[in-house]
Design a protein around this motif. Structure first.
Motif, mmCIF file in Angstrom:
data_model
loop_
_atom_site.group_PDB
_atom_site.id
_atom_site.type_symbol
_atom_site.label_atom_id
_atom_site.label_comp_id
_atom_site.label_asym_id
_atom_site.label_seq_id
_atom_site.Cartn_x
_atom_site.Cartn_y
_atom_site.Cartn_z
ATOM 1 N N ARG A 15 0.837 -1.206 0.000
ATOM 2 C CA ARG A 15 0.000 0.000 0.000
ATOM 3 C C ARG A 15 0.871 1.256 0.000
ATOM 4 O O ARG A 15 0.566 2.226 -0.682
ATOM 5 N N ARG A 16 1.953 1.240 0.763
ATOM 6 C CA ARG A 16 2.855 2.397 0.777
ATOM 7 C C ARG A 16 3.497 2.603 -0.582
ATOM 8 O O ARG A 16 3.603 3.725 -1.076
ATOM 9 N N ILE A 17 3.936 1.510 -1.210
ATOM 10 C CA ILE A 17 4.546 1.616 -2.536
ATOM 11 C C ILE A 17 3.523 2.108 -3.545
ATOM 12 O O ILE A 17 3.816 2.959 -4.382
ATOM 13 N N SER A 18 2.310 1.576 -3.454
ATOM 14 C CA SER A 18 1.242 1.993 -4.364
ATOM 15 C C SER A 18 0.936 3.474 -4.213
ATOM 16 O O SER A 18 0.776 4.192 -5.206
ATOM 17 N N GLN A 19 0.854 3.951 -2.984
ATOM 18 C CA GLN A 19 0.576 5.369 -2.757
ATOM 19 C C GLN A 19 1.716 6.230 -3.285
ATOM 20 O O GLN A 19 1.499 7.306 -3.823
ATOM 21 N N THR A 33 0.491 8.462 -6.964
ATOM 22 C CA THR A 33 -0.025 9.783 -6.630
ATOM 23 C C THR A 33 1.041 10.835 -6.868
ATOM 24 O O THR A 33 2.238 10.540 -6.880
ATOM 25 N N GLY A 34 0.597 12.041 -7.085
ATOM 26 C CA GLY A 34 1.508 13.161 -7.248
ATOM 27 C C GLY A 34 2.192 13.168 -8.598
ATOM 28 O O GLY A 34 1.754 12.547 -9.564
ATOM 29 N N LYS A 35 3.294 13.894 -8.675
ATOM 30 C CA LYS A 35 4.032 14.025 -9.935
ATOM 31 C C LYS A 35 4.645 12.699 -10.364
ATOM 32 O O LYS A 35 4.683 12.379 -11.554
ATOM 33 N N LEU A 36 5.122 11.929 -9.398
ATOM 34 C CA LEU A 36 5.689 10.622 -9.729
ATOM 35 C C LEU A 36 4.610 9.702 -10.300
ATOM 36 O O LEU A 36 4.863 8.954 -11.245
ATOM 37 N N GLY A 37 3.409 9.767 -9.757
ATOM 38 C CA GLY A 37 2.307 8.957 -10.270
ATOM 39 C C GLY A 37 1.941 9.320 -11.693
ATOM 40 O O GLY A 37 1.685 8.445 -12.521
ATOM 41 N N ILE A 38 1.915 10.611 -11.992
ATOM 42 C CA ILE A 38 1.609 11.053 -13.349
ATOM 43 C C ILE A 38 2.696 10.570 -14.309
ATOM 44 O O ILE A 38 2.405 10.069 -15.398
ATOM 45 N N ALA A 39 3.954 10.696 -13.905
ATOM 46 C CA ALA A 39 5.059 10.241 -14.752
ATOM 47 C C ALA A 39 4.985 8.726 -14.986
ATOM 48 O O ALA A 39 5.215 8.260 -16.118
ATOM 49 N N MET A 40 4.648 7.958 -13.967
ATOM 50 C CA MET A 40 4.527 6.509 -14.114
ATOM 51 C C MET A 40 3.396 6.145 -15.061
ATOM 52 O O MET A 40 3.532 5.225 -15.880
ATOM 53 N N LYS A 41 2.273 6.861 -14.976
ATOM 54 C CA LYS A 41 1.139 6.583 -15.865
ATOM 55 C C LYS A 41 1.481 6.934 -17.307
ATOM 56 O O LYS A 41 1.115 6.201 -18.232
#
Length: 78
Positions: A36-40, A44-52
């Motif tokens: 869950r921590r890794i998923s969050q 989420t955030g800028k890193l989440g957008i970059a990963m997507k």
């Protein structure tokens, strides 16, 4: 944004006339799993957008290459 999650536990006993409700807070380090921590962190955030975005680009190229190879063998002249 709250760092702690709240939990409510409700239990009802058939032989008792009272209902029992207990409320407590779970700290982030106790109940939050590693996944869950890794998923969050990654979603989420800028890193989440970059990963997507990177995931979408990778998916596009994999689909393109599979389609190209499939089309090559389907339409290959004998």
């Amino acid at each position: 944004m709250q760092s702690n999650e709240s939990s409510v536990h409700y239990s009802r006993w058939d032989d008792s006339s009272r209902d029992e409700v207990s409320m407590g807070t779970m700290s982030g380090t106790e109940e939050t799993s590693c996944y869950r921590r890794i998923s969050q962190k990654l979603c989420t955030g800028k890193l989440g957008i970059a990963m997507k975005v990177l995931g979408g680009v990778a998916f596009f190229w994999i689909t393109y290459i599979l389609g190209y190879v499939t089309g090559y063998y389907v339409h290959k002249c004998k």
